[in-house]
Write a protein that holds these residues in place. Sequence first.
Motif, short mmCIF file in Angstrom:
data_model
loop_
_atom_site.label_atom_id
_atom_site.label_comp_id
_atom_site.label_asym_id
_atom_site.label_seq_id
_atom_site.Cartn_x
_atom_site.Cartn_y
_atom_site.Cartn_z
N ILE A 184 0.84 -1.20 0.00
CA ILE A 184 0.00 0.00 0.00
C ILE A 184 0.87 1.24 0.00
O ILE A 184 0.60 2.22 -0.70
CB ILE A 184 -0.94 -0.01 1.22
N ALA A 185 1.93 1.17 0.78
CA ALA A 185 2.84 2.32 0.83
C ALA A 185 3.37 2.65 -0.57
O ALA A 185 3.53 3.81 -0.93
CB ALA A 185 3.98 2.05 1.79
N PHE A 186 3.63 1.61 -1.33
CA PHE A 186 4.07 1.82 -2.71
C PHE A 186 3.05 2.65 -3.48
O PHE A 186 3.38 3.64 -4.14
CB PHE A 186 4.21 0.48 -3.43
N PHE A 187 1.83 2.21 -3.38
CA PHE A 187 0.77 2.92 -4.11
C PHE A 187 0.67 4.37 -3.63
O PHE A 187 0.51 5.29 -4.41
CB PHE A 187 -0.57 2.21 -3.93
N VAL A 188 0.80 4.50 -2.33
CA VAL A 188 0.70 5.85 -1.79
C VAL A 188 1.81 6.72 -2.34
O VAL A 188 1.61 7.89 -2.67
CB VAL A 188 0.74 5.80 -0.26
N MET A 189 2.99 6.13 -2.45
CA MET A 189 4.10 6.91 -3.00
C MET A 189 3.80 7.36 -4.41
O MET A 189 4.08 8.50 -4.80
CB MET A 189 5.37 6.06 -2.97
N VAL A 190 3.23 6.45 -5.17
CA VAL A 190 2.89 6.82 -6.54
C VAL A 190 1.91 7.98 -6.55
O VAL A 190 2.09 8.98 -7.26
CB VAL A 190 2.27 5.62 -7.27
N VAL A 191 0.90 7.83 -5.75
CA VAL A 191 -0.11 8.89 -5.70
C VAL A 191 0.52 10.19 -5.25
O VAL A 191 0.26 11.26 -5.80
CB VAL A 191 -1.25 8.47 -4.76
N ALA A 192 1.37 10.08 -4.23
CA ALA A 192 2.02 11.29 -3.74
C ALA A 192 2.84 11.93 -4.85
O ALA A 192 2.84 13.15 -5.01
CB ALA A 192 2.90 10.95 -2.55
N ALA A 193 3.50 11.09 -5.63
CA ALA A 193 4.31 11.64 -6.72
C ALA A 193 3.43 12.36 -7.72
O ALA A 193 3.74 13.47 -8.17
CB ALA A 193 5.08 10.51 -7.40
N ALA A 194 2.33 11.73 -8.07
CA ALA A 194 1.42 12.37 -9.02
C ALA A 194 0.93 13.69 -8.45
O ALA A 194 0.83 14.70 -9.15
CB ALA A 194 0.24 11.46 -9.31
N GLU A 195 0.68 13.68 -7.16
CA GLU A 195 0.20 14.90 -6.53
C GLU A 195 1.27 15.97 -6.58
O GLU A 195 0.98 17.15 -6.79
CB GLU A 195 -0.14 14.58 -5.08
N VAL A 196 2.51 15.54 -6.39
CA VAL A 196 3.61 16.51 -6.46
C VAL A 196 3.63 17.16 -7.83
O VAL A 196 3.77 18.38 -7.96
CB VAL A 196 4.95 15.80 -6.18
N VAL A 197 3.48 16.34 -8.85
CA VAL A 197 3.55 16.88 -10.20
C VAL A 197 2.46 17.92 -10.40
O VAL A 197 2.71 19.05 -10.84
CB VAL A 197 3.43 15.75 -11.23
N ILE A 198 1.26 17.54 -10.06
CA ILE A 198 0.14 18.47 -10.26
C ILE A 198 0.33 19.71 -9.40
O ILE A 198 0.17 20.84 -9.85
CB ILE A 198 -1.18 17.77 -9.87
N GLY A 199 0.70 19.46 -8.15
CA GLY A 199 0.85 20.58 -7.23
C GLY A 199 1.92 21.54 -7.71
O GLY A 199 1.72 22.76 -7.72
N LEU A 200 3.05 20.99 -8.13
CA LEU A 200 4.11 21.87 -8.61
C LEU A 200 3.63 22.67 -9.80
O LEU A 200 3.89 23.87 -9.91
CB LEU A 200 5.34 21.04 -9.01
N ALA A 201 2.92 22.00 -10.69
CA ALA A 201 2.44 22.71 -11.89
C ALA A 201 1.59 23.89 -11.47
O ALA A 201 1.76 25.01 -11.97
CB ALA A 201 1.64 21.76 -12.77
N ILE A 202 0.70 23.66 -10.53
CA ILE A 202 -0.21 24.74 -10.13
C ILE A 202 0.57 25.84 -9.41
O ILE A 202 0.43 27.03 -9.69
CB ILE A 202 -1.31 24.18 -9.22
N ILE A 203 1.40 25.41 -8.48
CA ILE A 203 2.12 26.41 -7.69
C ILE A 203 3.05 27.23 -8.57
O ILE A 203 3.14 28.45 -8.46
CB ILE A 203 2.89 25.72 -6.55
N VAL A 204 3.73 26.54 -9.47
CA VAL A 204 4.65 27.27 -10.34
C VAL A 204 3.90 28.27 -11.19
O VAL A 204 4.34 29.42 -11.37
CB VAL A 204 5.45 26.28 -11.23
N SER A 205 2.75 27.87 -11.70
CA SER A 205 2.04 28.82 -12.56
C SER A 205 1.57 30.02 -11.76
O SER A 205 1.64 31.16 -12.23
CB SER A 205 0.87 28.13 -13.27
N ILE A 206 1.15 29.80 -10.55
CA ILE A 206 0.75 30.93 -9.70
C ILE A 206 1.96 31.78 -9.35
O ILE A 206 1.93 33.01 -9.39
CB ILE A 206 0.10 30.42 -8.41
N PHE A 207 3.02 31.10 -9.05
CA PHE A 207 4.24 31.78 -8.65
C PHE A 207 4.73 32.70 -9.76
O PHE A 207 5.15 33.83 -9.54
CB PHE A 207 5.29 30.72 -8.33
N ARG A 208 4.63 32.22 -10.98
CA ARG A 208 5.09 33.02 -12.11
C ARG A 208 4.22 34.26 -12.26
O ARG A 208 4.68 35.32 -12.66
CB ARG A 208 5.04 32.20 -13.39
#
Lengths: 120, 528, 99, 470, 524
Positions: free
Chosen positions: C60-84
């Motif tokens: 399960i932890a594996f899956f969670v890591m994957v999800v967390a990674a996907a979340e990081v990607v989306i989150g970074l995309a959003i934050i970076v666009s706002i930041f810019r």
Amino acid sequence: MTNPYIPLLIMGGLALLLGVGGLAASAVIGPKRYNKVKVDAYECGIQPSPHSVGAGRFPIKYYIVAMTFIVFDIEVVFLYPWAVSFTELAGFGLIAMFGFLFLITVPFVYEWRRGGLDWD
Amino acid sequence: MPTQFADLPWLTILIVAPTVVAALIWLVKPLRRAARPIGLVTSAAVLIGVALMASAFEVSDAATVQFTQTHDWIAPLGASYAVGVDGMGLTLVALAALLVPVVLIAGWNEVRLPSGIAADRADNALAYRQAGFVALILVLESLMIAVFAARDLFLFYVIFEAMLIPVYFLIGVYGGPNRRAAALKFLLYSLAGGLVMLAGVIAVYFQTDGGPGTYLLANLTDIAADNPTLQMWLFLSFFIAFAVKAPMFPVHTWLPDAAAQATPGTSTLLVGVLDKVGTFGMIVICLPLFPGAAAAAAPVIIVLAIISIVYGGLVAIGQNDLMRMIAFSSVSHFGFIVMGVFVGTQTALVGAMLYMVAHGVTIAALFLISGFLTQRGASQDMRTYSGMQRVTRVLAGTWLFAGLASLALPGLSGFVPEYLVLLGSFEAHWAYGVFAVIGVVLSALYILLAYQRVFTGPVPEAGAPVELAGAALDVPDRAGLKDLTGRERWAVVPLALVILFLGLYPAPVLELLSGVADQFAAILGSAS
Amino acid sequence: MSLVNYLVLSGILFSIGSIAVLTRRNAIVAFMGVELMLNAANLTLVTFGRLHGDLHGQVIAFFVMVVAAAEVVIGLAIIVSIFRTRGSASIDDANLLKS
Amino acid sequence: MNTNLAPILARSTGAADFSNDTIWVSVIKAVAILVFLLLSVLFALWFERRIIARFQQRLGPNVRGPFGLVQSIPDALKLILKEDITVKAADKVIYLIAPVISVFCAFMIYAVIPFGPEVTIPFTDFVTPLQLTDLPVSILYILGITGLGVYGIVLGGWSSGSTYPLLGAVRSTAQIISYELGMSLALVSVLLVAGSMSTSEIVNSQENLWWAFALLPAFVVYLISAFGEVNRLPFDLPEAEGELVAGYQTEYSSMKFAWFYLAEYINMLNVAAVATTVFMGGWRAPWPLVTLFGEGVDQGWWGFLWFILKIWLFMFLFVWVRATLLRFRYDQFMAFGWKVLIPVALVWLGLVAAFQGVRHFTSFDPTAIDVGGLSLRTVLFGIAGILIIVTIVMYLIPDRESKPVPDGKAAKGTTGSDATTDEPFDAFAGGFPVPPLPGQKLPPSKRRARVTTPAAPAEDETTDEEKTDG
Amino acid sequence: MNQFVPPEIDWAALSPVLIVLGIAVIGVLVEAFVPVRVRRATQVVLAVVGVGAALVAVAWRWVVVQADGPTALVAGALREDAPALLAQAILLVCAFVGLLVIADRSSGEDAFAPAAAAIPGSAYEAEARRAGLVQTEVFPLTMFAIGGMLVFPAAADLLTLFIALEVLSLPLYLLAGLARRRRLLSQEASLKYFLLGAFSSAFFLMGLALLYGYSGSVRFDAVATAVPATSGMDGMLLAGVLLVIVGLLFKVGAVPFHSWVPDVYQGAPTPVTGFMAACTKIAAFAALLRFFYVVAPGLQWDLTVVLWIIAILTMIVGTVLAVVQTDMKRMLAYSSVAHAGFVLLGVIALVPSGISSVLFYLLAYGLATVGAFGLLTLVRERDADGNVTGEALHLSQWAGLGRRHPVLAVCFTLFLISFAGIPLTGGFIGKFAVFGAAIEGGAWPLVVIAVLASAAAAFFYVRVIVLMFFTEPTGTDADPGTTVVRTEGLTAVAVVVCAVGTVILGVVPGPILDLAANATKFML
């Protein structure tokens, strides 16, 4: 010794000792002659600007690389256990993994085609 | 009796036809210009239909529900499409069918153009507005007939709530300057009451077996008989909704506003028919479904009814706005009706039922005639009028006629029901009767005072300032007002005839009602 | 070392993460708080996996890591666009929407 | 741990057996590894300079010790004795920690590398594998530590509070993570055939055939990625002197600098060791020798020898490449990683998986095809051969396409961009000179005749040479 | 070690999910390979056909399940039973109309920023707009979200639920930030949605971990069987269940986890808001139902208090705050909060009819929501030059709309009275059913509060009707200030479907209720 991680700890301890020890040694042994210019940031000999370029920010492009990396890193996370137990997981695992690989490839192709991998 | 009529699905036809016509008027552009004639013809046709149906009605068996139709509607919820009328239902359906064409005639030119419309589009816009008005009235007619005909609690509830929408638009779109607030107040009050009733409706579902046909009124008697507390709660949930609808003190406050702001036609339908749904519901739902609770709550309700009677009368006396005065008089009258329903004697109940019809007609006449006056005079404030009986003789006469009917002058429609209610109240308890009599006195006061203020005295000179609420106001020319036109007279004639008929020869109607009253009075009697 | 210690640790991490989300005004820091919470959950999962003697927790932890990674990607995309856009990643600066 | 991992460990048949080791044995081994690494780095410094000098027709260090062999020792000592400067703008703590992280991670890789088979320690009868420890997930461990090593660079660059280090750090990060993917994917195919992530098991699985041959494309991908991973030419962009002064290490001096420097060289040794272990049979003797001299050369301390030789073979390769190739442009470099290495690795992985799948899970066993005694090895070689041919053919195709272009050098962009425009490129269009974008080409320069390929590495080396020798 | 046994996978049963996700993947490939000219058309056709096909597949599975009974899929990770299929069908219907609104281009452009990554207001963005770039990634994103939502009601273990949660959330986070106009607002909405969404999913995950720790499994049924075992870890069990429920309640926007709702609804592109408001709620409630009905029975006593408080707060806060809003989208957002409270009644009821009534309510609510937001996209502002600009969202801008655009206003009124729960609309029957279930479950005090809240809620719906029909328009005839744009037709279709659906659900809900009556039991 049954726990294979204990030697790792030993190794880590020694490596850390060496790393920190080296710094300490040079701090003790090395000379100390203060000079204002010496502690300025190096900018090819000109008067350094007060802040580094971009104020510590990374160009956007790197974020894209980072994001793409994450996608593939995930892939690797799943590929490794699968590869090791390849024979046990048998055909089911193989097909599942091909499906997985395909799904990873799709965004990769997308990103490629849409210029996400072009560095300019 | 022509039996071929009896076989037709009368009620369904009467319910569906106006709505269909309304939809056509509103949606089909060419029909819009002819909206008023079409609407009038339709409503007249409905009236004739009701008459035909009535002719097929088995008067001797008036207590039985006739012309019944029952179909499954929402089987999972136990709701059916069930319609049918007994004597009371028939009377009220007839009342509705009568008032709609009258209102349409009376309000022929009531719909005006809104401001801010360019001249080149005025024609279209007016036609569109008129079409909307007629369509809403017709939809309302459908719903009015349906609500009195509903023999399924769920169906009744649905129509009860759905009726709000056309009325809401009638007030909100076509009303006076403060129509928005009035419409909102009306809707929110009614909706709140209706939602409380919804809780009761749902609860009834679980108090019965909950299968198909659960909500048929025929299957519903004495809900939760073994749990008086629960029955009382259920009773209250329904009663509150009905009390809001039939404006009883203290939930009456929406009515004066709505009546004053709506067009006279809308007010007529609102007070004349719609509010009767409240008292109708008290009789056909509160009494048979929760007899024990009704009997237990009766004293309190009667006290409220008496307060309504007295309070409504007193406040009516104090009104300067003609329409508000009539509205408050209705509060008083509804007090009579409610008292008649709950005192628990057959006499009073018959009286209350007849009162509903009689009040519907007289109040319609009052509203419409007052409307004719206030539209001419461009003001609803009684203080701006004086001596109108010299200027508009016919108008004054008819108003007085309707007013006398309202204050229960013997020989006019108001007398018999009021008498019956008083009689029934005395039968139950002398104190009820005493207080009710005060109401009668008050009603004479407010009607006659109003007549005195508006129609007697000198005709004000044109341009003479009148002291109004501390501010001097130039009163428009009162001497030049026209008397009732031919169309307006035709609108009043049917009402006057019915008033006379009910006053002089109420026996046929009483015959229709008394059987029903026997039935319901017995319920309350046995429960208490 | 008792396994309860791990649970306590993960509880502490989870709390720190949620406090970071709730109190820190920088979107990135708040985001890191979320990641900390996810990892605290991972630690819990692995600990329980050990406790139950099966590998489910780790999987399960594996899956969670994957999800967390996907979340990081989306989150970074959003934050970076706002930041810019705003040159700032502060949540407080993002207050066009009244709360 | 035992309960959980027992099933996995139990399945390992070829894993090294550490049951005899005590803590003290481990300590000794660890110290030995550290010493080995430090010595190797010192040797590597000399080795590199000598070899490069050979390539450039120079001598290289030749004064201190025989063949200048001890030249590196004074160089290293000098660094300790230099002043330890902490620049003003630095984030002090991180600035200090960064080099330690770097060197720590560099040291840690060797903990799971098998130097040799089980040997008897001389003068005792103690038998132990020549390996500090082995994990069931050694390969993951290696990748993990490598990934951690990035922090040293990125934190070092960032904490310096200076422009060039930051750029270098950013580049380095992007580079390492990009090439780590190719590397990881290349390793998967080995795991697939070896069926284990334990290094000692992987070595044992190569008893008959080195995976470098059976899985040649993976090996190639791994090698190329390794260059990117350790920031070596042609991929030394993070510290490209011409562009970024010294990249992330610009603001570092004295021992802190030394650690970065050391880490870099140890990392070379690391990737060499991993390549050796995973692809080149580890400590196993080259199979012609086994055939020639029998099993004996494959056992005991001999393994250590083969291992060292193989490592230095790779080290030589690093130096060779450095001396031969030019630095990539950054966009070319990233494009190469993402658009060539990763797809190739993926496709190759798919092929291997499919092949293994057919072999294991269907009745059809390609390795059992016995036409003229074709064995697994032969088939794999065949596939490798075909792939090589395909590669060659693919290499030829763009050449043919580029022939119509009059200037042959123009089509060198590896990005494969299709944005070719017919307009001639005007470098001064924007008011100041800009380099051509991929697909654009510079008009022939008037001074073209005088321009020659700059021998950047050569110049660097000579200056370096003079300084240290002096 | 146990030998690995490959799970049996019933591909046919998975077909709805597979179709939707497959189309999503194809959508990504379309982005990569199909030329720009035809890309949008391809995407629209793909998405619409995909959702339609999935709907057909769900119908087919419904027939199969009715005949053969429910089954467990993918080694028990999913359940194919009547409630799941019904929820999926409802979801797909709402998604279908939502998709039409998303695909629509009123006044010649869609609702999405052509270059979402461009800095708002930058020259590049203006250039992208001028060049007529279109945002077509929204379609794959939407399809992925739908895919996640489809898994949601069927998920029978917490891990599947968690992953589905993320699969549906992540695309929505992005979609929320893509508004063509009011870019800053949109980006901000996206950020808020993301941060709070991630926050709540962390809670969900912690709940998952605790339940795993308690029962040794993440299967609902295993957790349920472990519930009666008193092992001194009851606190952990309760905490786990509560945390999981918190995660789901966040998605439905229940108080106190509602703070994102108004901001996100307001900032997101309006078509996305409609889609999200309807479909997320359906999916999340379906999942909440399954979790609650399977796991909670043993815990009823402990959970009831909490859920009652949440339901009451949700109804009251949603209603009270909606009253003071002056922005259409915010008002609808708070109203959706209030609706979440009403639906919670059906969940809390914990009686079989609760399942079917909640699903019916969600269908009625979903249709009205998509329709209402679809209409919002058509009412636009007009600047001084007469150019049509962004949506006219301030309440005052809707004044007198009924005069100029009666059909639109009547449709909107229909949706509003459905929200208000006035009879002859789907909203009424839905409320009726849910309140009924709650009374059956003994939650009559909640019903009383719900009824009062409905009455209060009517105020702000009615206020809009007042504005549209009874108020004089603010502008003049020549320059109305507010205008209604022509659509490509897709929104019109969607609105008509929603309106007709709302009326049908209100007048002849029998067949749908009959259908729902089959879905009263979760397969354990």
